[in-house]
Design a protein around this motif. Structure first.
Motif, PDB file in Angstrom:
ATOM      1  N   SER A 274      -3.287  -3.834  -9.891  1.00 33.07           N
ATOM      2  CA  SER A 274      -4.327  -2.848 -10.166  1.00 33.07           C
ATOM      3  C   SER A 274      -3.755  -1.441 -10.243  1.00 33.07           C
ATOM      4  O   SER A 274      -4.114  -0.649 -11.130  1.00 33.07           O
ATOM      5  CB  SER A 274      -5.416  -2.932  -9.088  1.00 33.07           C
ATOM      6  OG  SER A 274      -5.963  -4.236  -9.011  1.00 33.07           O
ATOM      7  N   VAL A 275      -2.878  -1.095  -9.308  1.00 29.09           N
ATOM      8  CA  VAL A 275      -2.275   0.239  -9.312  1.00 29.09           C
ATOM      9  C   VAL A 275      -1.377   0.414 -10.533  1.00 29.09           C
ATOM     10  O   VAL A 275      -1.346   1.488 -11.150  1.00 29.09           O
ATOM     11  CB  VAL A 275      -1.506   0.473  -8.000  1.00 29.09           C
ATOM     12  CG1 VAL A 275      -0.657   1.736  -8.088  1.00 29.09           C
ATOM     13  CG2 VAL A 275      -2.479   0.569  -6.831  1.00 29.09           C
TER      14      VAL A 275
ATOM     15  N   VAL B  69      -8.441   2.620  -2.922  1.00 31.07           N
ATOM     16  CA  VAL B  69      -8.189   1.237  -2.506  1.00 31.07           C
ATOM     17  C   VAL B  69      -8.932   1.007  -1.199  1.00 31.07           C
ATOM     18  O   VAL B  69      -8.669   1.690  -0.192  1.00 31.07           O
ATOM     19  CB  VAL B  69      -6.678   0.974  -2.314  1.00 31.07           C
ATOM     20  CG1 VAL B  69      -6.449  -0.468  -1.880  1.00 31.07           C
ATOM     21  CG2 VAL B  69      -5.918   1.287  -3.597  1.00 31.07           C
TER      22      VAL B  69
ATOM     23  N   VAL C 245      -3.268  -5.402  -5.310  1.00 27.48           N
ATOM     24  CA  VAL C 245      -2.992  -3.966  -5.237  1.00 27.48           C
ATOM     25  C   VAL C 245      -1.903  -3.584  -6.230  1.00 27.48           C
ATOM     26  O   VAL C 245      -2.019  -2.594  -6.973  1.00 27.48           O
ATOM     27  CB  VAL C 245      -2.593  -3.564  -3.803  1.00 27.48           C
ATOM     28  CG1 VAL C 245      -2.066  -2.136  -3.768  1.00 27.48           C
ATOM     29  CG2 VAL C 245      -3.785  -3.713  -2.865  1.00 27.48           C
TER      30      VAL C 245
ATOM     31  N   CYS D 281      -7.545   7.371  -7.396  1.00 32.50           N
ATOM     32  CA  CYS D 281      -7.604   5.909  -7.277  1.00 32.50           C
ATOM     33  C   CYS D 281      -7.894   5.563  -5.822  1.00 32.50           C
ATOM     34  O   CYS D 281      -7.177   6.014  -4.914  1.00 32.50           O
ATOM     35  CB  CYS D 281      -6.302   5.256  -7.730  1.00 32.50           C
ATOM     36  SG  CYS D 281      -6.317   3.452  -7.674  1.00 32.50           S
TER      37      CYS D 281
ATOM     38  N   VAL E  32      -6.807   5.412   0.500  1.00 32.25           N
ATOM     39  CA  VAL E  32      -6.769   4.061   1.059  1.00 32.25           C
ATOM     40  C   VAL E  32      -7.708   3.996   2.240  1.00 32.25           C
ATOM     41  O   VAL E  32      -7.597   4.802   3.180  1.00 32.25           O
ATOM     42  CB  VAL E  32      -5.337   3.661   1.486  1.00 32.25           C
ATOM     43  CG1 VAL E  32      -5.335   2.274   2.130  1.00 32.25           C
ATOM     44  CG2 VAL E  32      -4.398   3.695   0.294  1.00 32.25           C
TER      45      VAL E  32
ATOM     46  N   LEU F 199       0.830  -1.207   0.000  1.00 31.76           N
ATOM     47  CA  LEU F 199       0.000   0.000   0.000  1.00 31.76           C
ATOM     48  C   LEU F 199       0.865   1.257   0.000  1.00 31.76           C
ATOM     49  O   LEU F 199       0.541   2.254  -0.660  1.00 31.76           O
ATOM     50  CB  LEU F 199      -0.940  -0.004   1.214  1.00 31.76           C
ATOM     51  CG  LEU F 199      -2.054  -1.059   1.183  1.00 31.76           C
ATOM     52  CD1 LEU F 199      -2.801  -1.072   2.511  1.00 31.76           C
ATOM     53  CD2 LEU F 199      -3.013  -0.780   0.037  1.00 31.76           C
TER      54      LEU F 199
ATOM     55  N   VAL G  14     -10.315  -1.912  -5.798  1.00 28.85           N
ATOM     56  CA  VAL G  14      -9.455  -0.851  -6.335  1.00 28.85           C
ATOM     57  C   VAL G  14     -10.229  -0.198  -7.474  1.00 28.85           C
ATOM     58  O   VAL G  14     -10.542  -0.856  -8.479  1.00 28.85           O
ATOM     59  CB  VAL G  14      -8.112  -1.399  -6.830  1.00 28.85           C
ATOM     60  CG1 VAL G  14      -7.237  -0.255  -7.351  1.00 28.85           C
ATOM     61  CG2 VAL G  14      -7.398  -2.153  -5.712  1.00 28.85           C
TER      62      VAL G  14
END
Length: 394
Positions: free
Chosen positions: A292-293, A307, A289, A305, A270, A254, A320
């Motif tokens: 997806s990021v 999460v 994560v 974005c 987040v 993260l 996400v």
């Protein structure tokens, strides 16, 4: 010498064949001597009977070492004919002809190797052989009866053990092939996920350093330092992935996601709530994560974005969502990330499916792209840092 050594190894791996039981036909030389000595009545019938016995014995033992032929009705009929002929010759001639019973025992043990059928066949055979031999030769024939019993049981035990060893060897080879295939798939997934994310971060930070260099050298140098740090971290992770001991840390992932999104000009949000997760679930969510990021940075053109990690005692959920061009589905969007076997979203689906979870990904109505991963989990041990329960904006 090397040729003969390899040949011995191949023969040892293949195990015994029907040829190994053929020399025992020498036990029938006594019956042949009885015929040639002129002592046997009806020598022509005896000679044809002995020839038929040898033929049936050879056919049965050769078929007994072919797994497909051994289970066919023809093999059982040939064995039954051999048994009937053996009893007929023993009853008609006695004496040396009684030694045909141990040969019949070898054939029975080779065909009927295990299970209840072995005992159902062996005891009637031994009882019948005992009755015939005691009638023809009295108590002096006890050795023939014992030899018949030992022939059946020892032959069956040795061949059954050989079958078991062969099956274990085949199973071991199959397990080895499966392990190699799984390791190749694991390595391809890890390599894709690791390098895809890392190179995306390096590209973003390099672009930021190039833009900042003419105006703010210190900020540009800070971006270059980040590139060096990312490279060193990538080397460490690749080494761990190669050795198979890499366990992802969701908290660290993260943090890297925040940094990558911020460097690309995307606002990271987040949110984390719910029970603590076990290490295996955190590692899987860390991969989701990361992928997806990486896709959001490379393809979406998003400005924000989010999460979100939540769940109950029995199931955890990771979402996400970005507000970009729908992962490459909208007009003018960049090409979506490759989703081939062992990489990208398909690789993530396979990872989660192996753990009993699911992964769904697709455009969001009104714009954007969303990845949703769910896993059945057990609460982690107390003392593990569950992360922030409130929104964390950078």
């Amino acid at each position: 010498m090397e040729f003969w050594r390899r040949r011995r190894e191949r023969l040892r791996e293949r195990g015994p064949s029907g040829l190994s039981l053929l020399p025992w036909l020498l036990m029938g030389l006594g019956a042949l001597s009885h015929l040639l000595g002129g002592e046997a009545p009806n020598p022509w019938i005896g000679g044809l009977g002995l020839l038929a016995f040898n033929t049936l014995y050879i056919a049965v033992v050769l078929r007994a070492f072919d797994p497909r032929a051994r289970e066919t009705p023809l093999t059982r009929w040939l064995l039954g004919g051999l048994a009937a002929l053996t009893f007929g010759l023993a009853i008609g001639y006695g004496r040396e002809w009684l030694l045909l019973f141990p040969l019949l025992g070898l054939a029975v043990g080779a065909v009927v190797r295990r299970g209840r059928m072995l005992f159902r066949v062996t005891f009637p055979l031994v009882a019948g052989a005992g009755a015939v031999t005691f009638w023809r030769d009295g108590w002096d024939s006890f050795g023939v009866v014992y030899g018949t019993f030992v022939s059946v049981m020892v032959t069956a035990a040795i061949l059954a053990l050989n079958d078991t060893v062969r099956q274990l060897r085949e199973t071991r080879e199959e397990l080895a092939r499966t392990a190699v295939e799984k390791e190749r798939l694991r390595f391809s997934r890890d390599l894709h996920d690791l390098l895809g994310h890392t190179l995306s971060v390096v590209v973003v930070k390099s672009e930021a350093a190039r833009r900042l260099a003419p105006h703010d050298l210190d900020a540009a140098l800070a971006q270059v330092a980040d590139i060096e740090s990312v490279g060193r971290q990538a080397l460490t992770e690749i080494r761990e992935a190669v050795t198979g001991y890499r366990e992802g840390s969701l908290a660290a992932e993260l943090d890297r996601a925040r940094d990558a999104l911020s460097s690309a000009g995307v606002e990271p949000v987040v949110r984390r709530s719910g029970p603590l997760l076990e290490p295996a679930a955190e590692a899987l969510f860390g991969w989701v994560v990361r992928e997806s990021v990486t896709n959001a940075v490379r393809h979406s053109g998003a400005s924000r974005c989010v999460v979100e990690i939540s769940g109950t005692d029995g199931r955890a959920r990771l979402t996400v969502t970005d507000d970009g061009r729908g992962g490459g589905h909208g007009p003018g969007a960049a090409a979506p990330v490759a989703d081939g076997p062992g990489s990208g979203l398909r690789g993530l689906r396979e990872r989660l499916a192996a753990a009993g979870g699911t992964l769904e990904a697709g455009p969001v109505p009104g714009g954007g792209f969303r990845v949703v991963a769910e896993l059945p989990v057990e609460p982690a041990a107390p003392g593990t840092d569950a992360g922030d329960a409130q929104p964390d904006r950078c």
